[in-house]
Design an enzyme around this catalytic site. Structure first.
Site, PDB file in Angstrom:
ATOM      1  N   GLU A 123      90.333  63.829  36.868  1.00 16.54           N
ATOM      2  CA  GLU A 123      91.939  64.181  37.069  1.00 16.54           C
ATOM      3  C   GLU A 123      92.089  63.555  38.531  1.00 16.54           C
ATOM      4  O   GLU A 123      92.116  64.090  39.493  1.00 16.54           O
ATOM      5  CB  GLU A 123      92.127  65.696  37.030  1.00 16.54           C
ATOM      6  CG  GLU A 123      93.900  65.600  37.102  1.00 16.54           C
ATOM      7  CD  GLU A 123      94.486  66.365  38.480  1.00 16.54           C
ATOM      8  OE1 GLU A 123      95.616  66.222  38.430  1.00 16.54           O
ATOM      9  OE2 GLU A 123      93.570  66.888  39.170  1.00 16.54           O
TER      10      GLU A 123
ATOM     11  N   ASP B 157      89.035  68.461  38.360  1.00 16.74           N
ATOM     12  CA  ASP B 157      90.175  68.773  39.131  1.00 16.74           C
ATOM     13  C   ASP B 157      90.094  68.300  40.373  1.00 16.74           C
ATOM     14  O   ASP B 157      89.505  68.276  41.320  1.00 16.74           O
ATOM     15  CB  ASP B 157      90.491  70.327  39.114  1.00 16.74           C
ATOM     16  CG  ASP B 157      91.988  70.638  39.703  1.00 16.74           C
ATOM     17  OD1 ASP B 157      92.936  70.357  39.124  1.00 16.74           O
ATOM     18  OD2 ASP B 157      91.915  71.305  40.691  1.00 16.74           O
TER      19      ASP B 157
HETATM   20  C1  GLC Z   1      97.457  66.258  41.787  1.00 22.34           C
HETATM   21  C2  GLC Z   1      98.550  64.745  42.005  1.00 22.34           C
HETATM   22  C3  GLC Z   1      99.619  65.273  42.610  1.00 22.34           C
HETATM   23  C4  GLC Z   1     100.274  66.324  41.772  1.00 22.34           C
HETATM   24  C5  GLC Z   1      99.157  67.693  41.939  1.00 22.34           C
HETATM   25  C6  GLC Z   1     100.165  68.785  41.356  1.00 22.34           C
HETATM   26  O1  GLC Z   1      96.634  65.982  42.739  1.00 22.34           O
HETATM   27  O2  GLC Z   1      97.894  63.897  43.022  1.00 22.34           O
HETATM   28  O3  GLC Z   1     100.523  64.216  42.510  1.00 22.34           O
HETATM   29  O4  GLC Z   1     101.542  66.548  42.060  1.00 22.34           O
HETATM   30  O5  GLC Z   1      98.299  67.176  41.425  1.00 22.34           O
HETATM   31  O6  GLC Z   1     100.590  68.545  40.479  1.00 22.34           O
HETATM   32  C1  GLC Z   2      95.497  69.496  39.848  1.00 19.51           C
HETATM   33  C2  GLC Z   2      95.876  70.436  38.983  1.00 19.51           C
HETATM   34  C3  GLC Z   2      97.284  71.022  39.391  1.00 19.51           C
HETATM   35  C4  GLC Z   2      96.880  71.800  40.711  1.00 19.51           C
HETATM   36  C5  GLC Z   2      95.933  70.991  41.587  1.00 19.51           C
HETATM   37  C6  GLC Z   2      95.405  71.909  42.422  1.00 19.51           C
HETATM   38  O1  GLC Z   2      96.092  68.569  40.333  1.00 19.51           O
HETATM   39  O2  GLC Z   2      96.216  69.512  37.689  1.00 19.51           O
HETATM   40  O3  GLC Z   2      97.769  71.754  38.522  1.00 19.51           O
HETATM   41  O4  GLC Z   2      98.156  72.216  41.191  1.00 19.51           O
HETATM   42  O5  GLC Z   2      95.181  70.523  40.928  1.00 19.51           O
HETATM   43  O6  GLC Z   2      94.287  72.365  41.913  1.00 19.51           O
END
Ligand code: GLC
Ligand code: GLC
Length: 650
Positions: free
Chosen positions: A336, A294
């Site tokens: 991710e 993540d």
């Molecule tokens: C990710 C992305 C960001 C997104 C966030 C939470 O880290 O970089 O664009 O909005 O996760 O959704």
């Molecule tokens: C990632 C997840 C998102 C979350 C963020 C912080 O981007 O996909 O849902 O808000 O990380 O953990």
């Protein structure tokens, strides 16, 4: 001695010093000789790489050698405790390291609590997963988390305790094994950039323990936060401005990239690296086949930068990768990184993350649906789709997160698009503010200062089904279904692992009820995380219903894919269609070849016969989707939003 000689020399010397002590600890804990031999063999293979990475990250710390030893002891112990069935899987997957490139791979993702409540109930849905051909199941975060808002579980309070409302850790391990027997690999998140402020490490820091205060970034006043914020991007600007949170109980500012209750971990501290490595191996030993790493871009901070995609972030992940190769060899990583496409690519390698979300394909598919033109999609894919050997894209249409327009500005300019204006248009289009838009999405995290925003919404609502149903317009309903199937056709054929957000297979619409829950109300991503729609699932075999039509045709495509070796792995070539509404690409493995043509517009589009003869190649072709012959003696007319998977007739 030069550096390139010195490091291997130091690596060998350190291993010679450490090995007897690790072996002793292994034996003392009851480990057997065969297990030790397997461990030692893998350790010797990966050690030069792991040592160099850790030396680079932590070699200047005076207690570096202590951390090395503790890390190896923990790895050996984890290997000793690894269940037998997983050790067998290790052997099988090491021998077939490209197993995930198969044309049979099919991913699904769901929130256990929203899908069916508990881990035990989830077992009842294994037949359903098999119907969909799933071989990969990502269960969204299900570990202990703060009550109320916990960012959909991404604020983890313990990586070893399942949220008691969902089940127990023992049930999770049993489920992993049961899924494996059903041919499904379990995927879980590794939320390693931050913990919740209720995690034991954070609690100890709050209680004043200096060792645990060093796990996080704490500052007594605004000097450092202000200095960092000069170059930081705000991730959740509507929730809280800036990237730091004031804790009155501690009289400290805490680094919180995401929500105020998500505390960023300090990976410059080797104790943090070691602690998270232990949590990672714990998850691996539960039976997790793939860890979704993540928020990878954020794990290393450097003053004067945006603190994203720093070189050390890669070194940390590569070091985790080496540890996995030694102590949990079957484990894969999925990155991710929802950032610029060059940065997305930088995490993908057999030595870092073997798998990655493909946010560029995702965003540009929506871009093409909005514009009815494929120029940006085709141009971007033509030079950005190829991955290193041994790696694969996870191709998805939407996730639990928002959709952001992360295409490259120069790619846009190269095809005559103004990137800034285009992003404004796409946001307006998908939030329904653009006249004549078919989409019903919501804005996410609009930043008043920069004008940036992202989009929330389910696949079906963004593709026009919600609007069509509420207008009771049969033609628009048909068109929306065509769009949904067209998008799936692409992720099923383009190369990589297709990933379905469970619910999308029956056309689940936006759920606006989230605003009534104070813990969710200010996060529009909840609009596309609805609970399971059993009524729609019950209609899935009835072709006179909307869910039935989507499900029926989707499952047909999923099955078709499994019979086509040409669709394995990720080699894909974008070819000319000479029609700005039609995307064309070729897939080939061995003797089998498939030419995929997709019409992104609501009007019929034709493809010249000579292009079919050239790329088919041949005069007599066959469309695998409609089961119809296609003659390349004449132009092919693709009806609105239709696609073909053509193969030459021999
Ligand atoms: C990710 C992305 C960001 C997104 C966030 C939470 O880290 O970089 O664009 O909005 O996760 O959704
Ligand atoms: C990632 C997840 C998102 C979350 C963020 C912080 O981007 O996909 O849902 O808000 O990380 O953990």
């Amino acid at each position: 001695m030069h550096k390139w000689e010195r490091i291997p020399h130091e690596a060998a010397r350190s291993l010679a010093r450490l090995l007897p002590r690790i072996e002793q600890a292994f034996e003392a804990a009851g480990g057997n000789a065969a297990d030790w031999a397997a461990f030692e063999q893998r350790l010797r293979r990966e050690w030069p790489r792991l040592f160099e990475l850790l030396l680079g990250l932590y070699g200047t710390q005076y207690d570096f050698f202590y951390h090395l030893e503790q890390l190896l002891i923990a790895m050996a112990q984890s290997w000793r405790e690894r269940p037998q069935w997983l050790k067998q899987r290790d052997v099988v997957r090491e021998a077939d390291s490209e197993w995930f490139q198969s044309e049979r791979m099919m991913g699904g993702v769901l929130y256990v609590d929203r899908f069916c409540g508990t881990l035990n109930r989830l077992r009842e849905f294994i037949p359903y997963f098999n119907e969909l051909g799933l071989t990969y199941l990502h269960l969204m975060p299900l570990f202990a988390a703060p009550e109320g808002n916990n960012d959909g579980g991404y604020a983890v309070s313990s990586y070893r305790e399942v949220n008691p409302q969902i089940g127990t850790t023992a049930e999770l391990a049993a489920l992993a094994h049961e899924l494996d027997r059903a041919g499904i690999s379990l995927v879980l998140d590794f939320v390693f950039n931050h913990t919740s402020d209720e995690h034991e490490w954070a609690r100890r820091a709050q209680a004043g323990d200096p060792d645990y205060q060093e796990f996080y970034f704490l500052f007594p006043d605004r000097t450092m936060p202000d200095a960092y914020e000069r170059t930081l991007r705000e991730i959740f600007p509507t929730v809280r401005r800036g990237s730091f949170t004031w804790r009155p109980d501690m009289q400290r500012w805490v680094w919180t990239t995401f929500n105020s209750f998500q505390w960023d971990l300090n990976y410059a501290n080797p104790a943090v690296f070691r602690a998270m490595a232990a949590e990672m191996l714990f998850l691996a030993n539960l039976g997790v086949a793939v860890l979704r790493l993540d928020a990878v871009p954020f794990i290393w901070k450097r003053m004067g930068t945006n603190c994203e995609n720093q070189p050390e972030a890669h070194q940390i992940i590569q070091a985790f990768n080496a540890i996995a190769r030694i102590a949990a060899p079957a484990l894969l990583f999925k990155s991710e990184a929802i950032v610029h496409p060059d940065d997305v690519l930088s995490y993908i390698s057999p030595h870092e993350c073997q798998l990655s979300y493909n946010p560029l394909l995702m965003a540009l598919l929506w871009e093409s649906l909005a514009t009815r033109e494929v120029k940006l999609l085709a141009h971007s894919l033509s030079h950005r789709f190829r991955l290193p050997a041994g790696c694969a894209w996870i191709n998805y249409l939407r996730s639990h997160d928002d959709i952001g327009w992360t295409f490259d500005d120069n790619d846009a300019r190269a095809v005559g698009i103004d990137p800034w204006g285009h992003r404004q248009f796409l946001n307006a289009f998908y939030t329904g503010r653009f006249p004549s838009s078919f989409a019903r999405g919501l804005p996410f995290q609009e930043n008043p200062d920069t004008g940036d925003a992202r989009v929330s919404g389910t696949l079906a609502s963004l593709a026009g089904l919600e609007q069509a149903l509420s207008n009771g317009d049969p033609t628009a309903i048909e068109t929306a279904i065509r769009r949904i199937l067209l998008l799936h056709s692409i992720i099923l054929s383009i190369g990589g692992i297709p990933l379905l957000y469970l619910g999308d297979e029956v056309g689940t619409l936006n759920d606006y009820g989230y605003v009534n829950d104070p813990a969710k109300a200010d996060d529009s991503r909840w609009v596309h995380r609805p609970v399971r729609n059993q009524a729609a699932m019950d209609q899935r075999y009835d072709p006179s219903t909307v869910p039935g039509r989507i499900f029926g045709e989707l499952v047909k495509l999923i099955r078709l894919r499994t019979s086509l070796p040409a669709l394995r792995d990720g080699a894909m070539e974008v070819v000319r269609s000479d029609n700005r509404h039609v995307l064309a690409y070729v897939r080939q493995t061995g003797a089998q070849r498939v030419l995929v043509l997709t019409n992104f517009s609501e009007y019929p589009q034709s493809i010249a016969g000579n292009l079919l003869r050239m790329y088919g190649p041949g005069v007599e072709l066959f469309d695998l989707v409609s089961d119809q012959p296609v003659s390349a003696n004449e132009a092919l007319v693709l009806p609105p939003y239709r696609f073909v998977w053509l193969t030459p007739v021999r």
